[in-house]
Design a protein around this motif. Structure first.
Motif, PDB file in Angstrom:
ATOM      1  N   GLU A 146       0.833  -1.210   0.000  1.00 26.27           N
ATOM      2  CA  GLU A 146       0.000   0.000   0.000  1.00 26.27           C
ATOM      3  C   GLU A 146       0.867   1.259   0.000  1.00 26.27           C
ATOM      4  N   GLU A 197      -6.019   5.234  -1.382  1.00 27.61           N
ATOM      5  CA  GLU A 197      -4.896   4.296  -1.212  1.00 27.61           C
ATOM      6  C   GLU A 197      -3.884   4.854  -0.213  1.00 27.61           C
ATOM      7  N   HIS A 240      -4.925   4.075   3.117  1.00 27.88           N
ATOM      8  CA  HIS A 240      -4.656   2.670   3.458  1.00 27.88           C
ATOM      9  C   HIS A 240      -3.231   2.542   4.006  1.00 27.88           C
ATOM     10  N   GLU A 252     -11.271  -1.293  -1.735  1.00 30.33           N
ATOM     11  CA  GLU A 252     -10.731  -2.042  -2.885  1.00 30.33           C
ATOM     12  C   GLU A 252     -11.875  -2.545  -3.757  1.00 30.33           C
TER      13      GLU A 252
HETATM   14 FE   FE2 Z   1      -5.416  -0.205  -0.971  1.00 33.37          FE
END
Ligand code: FE2
Ligand code: FE2
Length: 281
Positions: A59, A101, A104, A183
């Motif tokens: 990530e 992202e 994350h 996701e």
């Molecule tokens: Fe991700």
């Protein structure tokens, strides 16, 4: 990237659907969504801790992935007006996706520190050592990048769901729940785009999609030190097989194509043959 490109209006419809699916009520932030003070690495097995470290690295490579999109879909005078219009529309997705992202990466970093898996200074250095390596894909067509992302987002979602079911620490399970949902939305956008390509271009995009499966490697497989040993290890912790995502690509192809041409038939047969455990029809 090589054409074809979708008309901006098609892309805009997919972008709007993506933003609608991630409306304000479903958003979360790293600071307030989790009970960080209750995170406890002692509740995890050695293998689960290893899996957390692995997915944090993946990530955390976001700047590399984002850079690939910037190179593939430039927003400057290197491209003609039509291409710019397309790329500008796509950017409405990319920039939001990147923000998600990045959260994350931050959530997993925060978890590692809060749970006592890593010290922040050391972890930053570890991530930077991999993060500065360039991310690239051996793909030339725009549609190939989207098909690649389709598989990768779905594979990641499935792994987070599997890991969540075995995770000994409820805080980690909560983090993985949020990540898997994101996701799943990222996958849905890519599936929407690939489906539009197939509807519009039909046989012309079959080869670029085939190429994705023929050359598929998970991101960073070629750059992380000891990737394959590590990948095998995380598979022992929770079921993981990126070819599980291929069934979802086949579903997208079937949805898009009413009467399958010979080329589309061959594509579906090929994707199916690349799966580790084909499910009987
Ligand atoms: Fe991700
Ligand atoms: Fe994602």
């Amino acid at each position: 990237m090589l054409p074809p490109l979708l008309p901006a209006s098609d892309l805009a419809a997919a972008v709007t659907a993506f933003h609608s699916a991630g409306s304000a009520a479903r958003r979360w932030d790293v600071e307030s969504a989790f009970r960080w003070d209750e995170a406890e690495a002692d509740r995890l097995t050695e293998g689960q801790r290893s899996a957390v470290r692995f997915i944090t690295l993946i990530e955390d490579h976001l700047p590399g992935y984002f850079d690939l999109y910037e190179r593939a879909f430039p927003l400057n005078s290197d491209v003609d007006l039509e291409t710019f219009i397309h790329n500008r529309e796509l950017y409405h997705f990319t920039v939001r996706w990147a923000q998600e992202e990045d959260s994350h990466a931050r959530a997993l970093f925060r978890y590692q520190v809060a749970a006592g898996i890593a010290e922040p200074e050391e972890l930053r250095r570890e991530l930077a050592a991999e993060g500065r390596k360039k991310f690239d894909l051996p793909l030339d067509h725009a549609v190939s990048l989207f098909a690649y992302a389709l598989v990768q987002e779905k594979a990641t979602q499935l792994y987070y769901q599997q890991l969540r079911t075995v995770a000994g620490d409820p805080v980690l399970a909560d983090v993985l729940t949020r990540l898997a949902r994101d996701e799943s939305r990222h996958f849905a956008f890519m599936a929407d785009v690939v489906e539009r390509y197939l509807r519009r271009e039909g046989d012309a995009v079959v080869e670029p999609i085939r190429e994705v499966i023929a050359t598929f490697r998970m991101p960073l497989a070629d750059t992380i030190r000891g990737y394959w040993r590590w990948a095998l290890r995380i598979r022992e912790v929770a079921h993981y097989d990126h070819t599980d995502a291929y069934a979802h690509l086949i579903r997208v192809v079937n949805r898009a194509v009413n009467a399958r041409s010979d080329r589309v038939n061959e594509l579906v047969t090929f994707i199916d043959a690349c799966r580790t455990a084909p499910v009987p029809a």
